[in-house]
Design a protein around this motif. Sequence first.
Motif, PDB file in Angstrom:
ATOM      1  N   ALA A   1       0.852  -1.193   0.000  1.00 58.15           N
ATOM      2  CA  ALA A   1       0.000   0.000   0.000  1.00 58.15           C
ATOM      3  C   ALA A   1       0.888   1.242   0.000  1.00 58.15           C
ATOM      4  N   PHE A   2       0.686   2.106  -0.956  1.00 57.37           N
ATOM      5  CA  PHE A   2       1.530   3.286  -1.153  1.00 57.37           C
ATOM      6  C   PHE A   2       0.870   4.481  -0.464  1.00 57.37           C
ATOM      7  N   ASP A   3       1.488   4.967   0.594  1.00 52.95           N
ATOM      8  CA  ASP A   3       0.998   6.137   1.316  1.00 52.95           C
ATOM      9  C   ASP A   3       1.812   7.338   0.844  1.00 52.95           C
ATOM     10  N   PRO A   4       1.251   8.249   0.047  1.00 50.35           N
ATOM     11  CA  PRO A   4       2.040   9.365  -0.504  1.00 50.35           C
ATOM     12  C   PRO A   4       2.684  10.239   0.565  1.00 50.35           C
ATOM     13  N   GLU A   5       1.949  10.539   1.640  1.00 53.83           N
ATOM     14  CA  GLU A   5       2.504  11.397   2.684  1.00 53.83           C
ATOM     15  C   GLU A   5       3.685  10.729   3.379  1.00 53.83           C
ATOM     16  N   LEU A   6       3.540   9.446   3.697  1.00 54.67           N
ATOM     17  CA  LEU A   6       4.630   8.715   4.336  1.00 54.67           C
ATOM     18  C   LEU A   6       5.817   8.589   3.388  1.00 54.67           C
TER      19      LEU A   6
ATOM     20  N   GLN B   1       4.210  -0.541  -7.735  1.00 55.66           N
ATOM     21  CA  GLN B   1       2.868   0.017  -7.917  1.00 55.66           C
ATOM     22  C   GLN B   1       2.332  -0.171  -9.335  1.00 55.66           C
TER      23      GLN B   1
ATOM     24  N   ALA C   1       3.957  10.308  -6.309  1.00 51.65           N
ATOM     25  CA  ALA C   1       3.397  10.653  -5.002  1.00 51.65           C
ATOM     26  C   ALA C   1       2.321  11.727  -5.133  1.00 51.65           C
TER      27      ALA C   1
ATOM     28  N   SER D   1      -1.696  11.304  -4.270  1.00 54.10           N
ATOM     29  CA  SER D   1      -2.221  12.142  -3.188  1.00 54.10           C
ATOM     30  C   SER D   1      -3.556  12.791  -3.541  1.00 54.10           C
TER      31      SER D   1
END
Length: 576
Positions: A50-55, A292, A371, A375
């Motif tokens: 899972a790609f978390d842009p903020e992280l 991704q 990212a 987002s």
Amino acid sequence: MHAVETVLLVLLLGALTGIVARYMRAIPLPLIQIALGALIAWPQAGLHIAFDPELFLLLFIPPLLFADGWRIPKREFFALAKPILRLALGLVLFTVLGLGYLIHWMIPEIPLTVAFALAAVVSPTDAVAVSAITRNLGMPEKTMTILEGESLLNDASGLVALKFAVVTTLTGLFSWTEVAKEFTWMAVGGLGVGALIGWGFSYARGSITRRLGDVAATQMVLLLVLLPFAAYIVGEKIGVSGILAAVAAGIATNFADLERSSYISERMQTAGTWSMVEASFNGAIFLLLGLQLPSIIGVPLHRAGHDWWILVAYVAAISFGLLLLRWIWLTLGVHGSLQRAHSQGKLAERPSHLLNLATTLAGIRGAVTLAGALSVPMLLNNGQPFPARDMLVFLATGTILFTLLTGSIGLPIILRYLPPHEESPTLREERQAREQACMAAMSRLTLGEEELQQRDPAWIAMRQEVNGHLAQEYRNRIQMLDDGSGAALSLEAQREAPEVVRQRKLRYVMEIETRIECIHAERDFYYAERQAHRINDESLRSLVSELDMQEIAMRKRLVVARRATGLPGGDTAGRH
């Protein structure tokens, strides 16, 4: 898969692909890493993260941009500020407007505001991708500085444009005044916060190390590695650009390093640590991008009614439009300032259409674009799905791959036809600095009147013999550190009278000490040259690194020699 296991696996694969790339030099490392990530994630039972842009932006981008800001030659960066700012600001706005209308005209199902959001996502070049692809291709030095400076600064303008495009989509309201205010606050505030944090850290570090010396080198390096994260977090918390804060912190720290010429251990640990951080984080970024790809590519094919070749055609059209707009802006908006920079001696290579084409293809997109695309919110304010979000993410990802491929394939071909330079300005400056540093070291060999009066004749005679020997080495431009320097004891010398042997040992100790003094003179000269802007940061690091290694070796010799001679300091010499 557990998060810790995922991180360890990504770092392991990053290291392995770095080794594999040594055997596959024709293929750029980022492409190998993206392909491997996609291969691992493609099967149904593959690795899915899972790609978390903020992280992602917090963990990977700040240290890499900090390192680029710390490393970029400041003299060339400020001398070429006009073309850099025109690319970082003007080109982004030109791209958002031009490409946004093109996307909306070509794909009517994408609303105009969403088309502007997509254009904003792909407008900034990526510092990590640009460096990874172009650094070893023979790009002219000053042009490389322009590309790195552009990619360091245009993230803020692209992300501000994305923010307002998304807000306009959500609310239907837009104001140029608000855009200008927000951008000014984010850019100026981010640079100010980063510079303040960088200078504050440097001041505290200087106060501590003036008391402790290099004893706390390891702790200082650890704090330095954490500094970009602190700058990014503080910037984001107060509503300014955390990315620019990390860049500014790197630049400010580099300026402060010019006053730290004597801290050898800290400098060498810093260089090794940042090399490891950059290599591992660069690999992780491109591997995560590849991981991704299967999910990003699969969604539009299932949800949209387009055939795969139509989606590929959209990606190609958007990418060509992006490169065309970049070429037009370079030709019409930047060419003149580059020509003036060349006439003023700030740019060695003469601007030409071929160089413009190379600079166009070097506008590579990367992790920041992905990212930014991810987002984009999933839902509107009324709970409806964000229009064409899946298509936006797909097209942004396709643009990343397209620019990586065109840059990797096209740049080596174009650069091959650029006129070669007999000697780059940096190499010429380094050569001249080496010659002048030798002269500075030779001037240190002259005995002063005070020493001649205070020392006994035997010491003066020995010192003059040592000085003559070293001066001859400098005249011949021989490397400072040699195998034995003619002072090692032979078997015949060991059979000589004890007093003769002791004199030889004392002479050897004196020669090493004198060599260390000369190294200090050379290092002080290089730092003075950098502060006078006669050499750049890259040359300074290269030249000082050589002297640091020589001094460390000399100090180890000095410990052994003092111990063998029975002089004090045999156990502590060398702890600089």
